[in-house]
Design a protein around this motif. Structure first.
Motif, PDB file in Angstrom:
ATOM      1  N   GLU A 186      44.661  41.821  47.477  1.00 57.81           N
ATOM      2  CA  GLU A 186      43.474  42.671  47.537  1.00 57.81           C
ATOM      3  C   GLU A 186      42.388  42.158  46.590  1.00 57.81           C
ATOM      4  OE1 GLU A 186      42.132  47.342  47.084  1.00 57.81           O
ATOM      5  OE2 GLU A 186      44.236  46.866  47.513  1.00 57.81           O
ATOM      6  N   THR A 187      42.802  41.555  45.482  1.00 57.43           N
ATOM      7  CA  THR A 187      41.842  40.954  44.563  1.00 57.43           C
ATOM      8  C   THR A 187      41.060  39.848  45.266  1.00 57.43           C
ATOM      9  OG1 THR A 187      43.314  41.419  42.701  1.00 57.43           O
ATOM     10  CG2 THR A 187      41.576  39.803  42.335  1.00 57.43           C
ATOM     11  N   PHE A 188      41.781  38.934  45.911  1.00 57.00           N
ATOM     12  CA  PHE A 188      41.116  37.854  46.652  1.00 57.00           C
ATOM     13  C   PHE A 188      40.234  38.414  47.759  1.00 57.00           C
ATOM     14  CE2 PHE A 188      44.315  34.937  44.876  1.00 57.00           C
ATOM     15  CZ  PHE A 188      43.520  33.842  44.607  1.00 57.00           C
ATOM     16  N   PHE A 197      42.223  45.891  60.233  1.00 56.44           N
ATOM     17  CA  PHE A 197      43.597  45.504  59.921  1.00 56.44           C
ATOM     18  C   PHE A 197      44.366  46.524  59.075  1.00 56.44           C
ATOM     19  CE2 PHE A 197      41.209  41.565  60.586  1.00 56.44           C
ATOM     20  CZ  PHE A 197      42.022  40.918  61.516  1.00 56.44           C
ATOM     21  N   GLY A 198      43.673  47.461  58.465  1.00 52.89           N
ATOM     22  CA  GLY A 198      44.342  48.407  57.580  1.00 52.89           C
ATOM     23  C   GLY A 198      45.020  49.552  58.318  1.00 52.89           C
ATOM     24  N   GLU A 199      45.986  50.118  57.662  1.00 48.17           N
ATOM     25  CA  GLU A 199      46.684  51.284  58.192  1.00 48.17           C
ATOM     26  C   GLU A 199      45.933  52.543  57.778  1.00 48.17           C
ATOM     27  OE1 GLU A 199      51.238  53.162  57.981  1.00 48.17           O
ATOM     28  OE2 GLU A 199      50.668  51.394  56.833  1.00 48.17           O
ATOM     29  N   GLY A 200      46.066  53.614  58.563  1.00 49.99           N
ATOM     30  CA  GLY A 200      45.424  54.878  58.239  1.00 49.99           C
ATOM     31  C   GLY A 200      46.427  55.984  58.023  1.00 49.99           C
ATOM     32  N   GLY A 256      47.786  44.348  53.964  1.00 48.99           N
ATOM     33  CA  GLY A 256      48.569  43.487  53.090  1.00 48.99           C
ATOM     34  C   GLY A 256      48.432  42.014  53.442  1.00 48.99           C
ATOM     35  N   ALA A 257      48.928  41.167  52.530  1.00 53.28           N
ATOM     36  CA  ALA A 257      48.826  39.718  52.716  1.00 53.28           C
ATOM     37  C   ALA A 257      49.552  39.263  53.973  1.00 53.28           C
ATOM     38  CB  ALA A 257      49.386  39.002  51.495  1.00 53.28           C
ATOM     39  N   GLY A 258      50.719  39.846  54.244  1.00 56.83           N
ATOM     40  CA  GLY A 258      51.499  39.410  55.401  1.00 56.83           C
ATOM     41  C   GLY A 258      50.753  39.588  56.705  1.00 56.83           C
ATOM     42  N   ILE A 299      50.332  33.892  49.277  1.00 59.42           N
ATOM     43  CA  ILE A 299      50.870  35.087  48.621  1.00 59.42           C
ATOM     44  C   ILE A 299      52.069  35.630  49.381  1.00 59.42           C
ATOM     45  CG2 ILE A 299      50.349  37.483  48.014  1.00 59.42           C
ATOM     46  CD1 ILE A 299      47.467  36.557  47.447  1.00 59.42           C
ATOM     47  N   ALA A 300      51.965  35.689  50.714  1.00 57.02           N
ATOM     48  CA  ALA A 300      53.053  36.215  51.532  1.00 57.02           C
ATOM     49  C   ALA A 300      54.312  35.365  51.404  1.00 57.02           C
ATOM     50  CB  ALA A 300      52.616  36.305  52.998  1.00 57.02           C
ATOM     51  N   SER A 301      54.151  34.061  51.225  1.00 61.20           N
ATOM     52  CA  SER A 301      55.301  33.164  51.107  1.00 61.20           C
ATOM     53  C   SER A 301      55.890  33.139  49.699  1.00 61.20           C
ATOM     54  CB  SER A 301      54.890  31.739  51.505  1.00 61.20           C
ATOM     55  OG  SER A 301      53.991  31.181  50.544  1.00 61.20           O
ATOM     56  N   GLY A 302      55.157  33.713  48.734  1.00 63.96           N
ATOM     57  CA  GLY A 302      55.623  33.698  47.353  1.00 63.96           C
ATOM     58  C   GLY A 302      55.173  32.478  46.569  1.00 63.96           C
TER      59      GLY A 302
END
Length: 284
Positions: free
Chosen positions: A110-112, A137-140, A153-155, A185-188
């Motif tokens: 979220e920072t990026f 893309f966000g959930e409600g 999220g990143a994923g 980020i999603a991959s770690g």
């Protein structure tokens, strides 16, 4: 909270004059954080509520930790305020912003996602792009008849098509950069913990795409709007003069950036000045 919100068009960080509300994911489910202050500026008494989800002990602990990070409650700003109150030209603004703490985003992605869309754009234009990203893309979730948005999220962004990201208002380069960061980020491969352990100079080297993330000893370079605001506020004639003042702030230079942002919000009436200190006659 107004500094965190920046503009009333923010779909995520909501402040209605009495309470701060933000929908987040905890234990894989969306919940609504609600924070109210029952105390005073000098003696705050913040009350956190969780709405719209199961308030287990683990969820309450995670929510408390997340809210504290978002609102910067673990940051002792005494030293920063002392530095800000020292220059005569910044003193009245520093008094007006008493109690301001450096806000944070709850996770690295979220920072990026709140930096990349803003590059070379105005605050209003950048926030419009982020709002479209959230809507697409966000959930409600709905609580007490009000609809709230959860930041994607990143994923999810890692798997998104570039054309879909561009439809949020980003250029091709920004869409590609955001998706690349999301995949790391999603991959770690890129973690907040790993960045936090590095000195700022090494962290900036690591984050070659975006510099100055979440570091109070770093004044983000290249933000012309904030630089202009600080130069006007402190009655400076040249960027070189501002650079010298930034250097004098040392490890506090990052908070000077927030004063630049907040001064514009004060001028626009988005932030109400803190009550006048009893022991000072400095004008607000």
């Amino acid at each position: 909270m107004r500094v965190l919100q920046r503009r009333p068009t923010n779909l995520i960080d909501l402040w209605d004059g009495e309470r701060y509300r933000r929908a987040v994911r905890i234990d894989g489910r969306p919940v609504l954080l609600e924070v109210q202050n029952s105390g005073t500026l000098e003696v705050p008494d913040l009350r956190l509520s969780l709405l719209g989800g199961a308030a287990t002990a683990h969820a309450r602990s995670d929510a408390s930790e997340m809210a504290s990070a978002i609102l910067g409650l673990d940051q002792d700003v005494t030293l920063y305020e002392r530095f800000a109150e020292a220059p005569r030209t910044l003193r009245s603004t520093a008094f007006a912003l008493r109690g301001m703490r450096p806000p944070r985003y709850p996770d690295l992605f979220e920072t990026f996602a709140n930096v990349i869309p803003f590059q070379q754009l105005s605050v209003e234009a950048g926030m419009a792009v982020v709002a479209q990203l959230v809507r697409r893309f966000g959930e409600g979730m709905t609580v007490r008849g009000t609809r709230f948005h959860v930041f994607p999220g990143a994923g999810l962004i890692a798997e998104a098509r570039t054309v879909s990201l561009k439809q949020s208002g980003m250029s091709l380069r920004k869409a590609q950069t955001l998706r690349s960061v999301a995949r790391s980020i999603a991959s770690g491969a890129l973690t907040a913990g790993g960045i936090a352990e590095l000195p700022s100079s090494e962290a900036i080297d690591r984050l070659t795409e975006v510099s100055g993330i979440g570091r109070l000893d770093v004044f983000p370079p290249g933000d012309a709007g904030v630089e202009r605001s600080l130069m006007a506020l402190m009655r400076l004639r040249s960027p070189a003069s501002l650079a010298r003042i930034v250097d004098r702030f040392g490890d506090c230079r990052g908070l000077l950036y927030f004063y630049g942002i907040a001064s514009r919000a004060l001028e626009a009436g988005l932030i109400r000045a803190a009550p006048t200190l009893m022991h000072t006659t400095a004008p607000l």
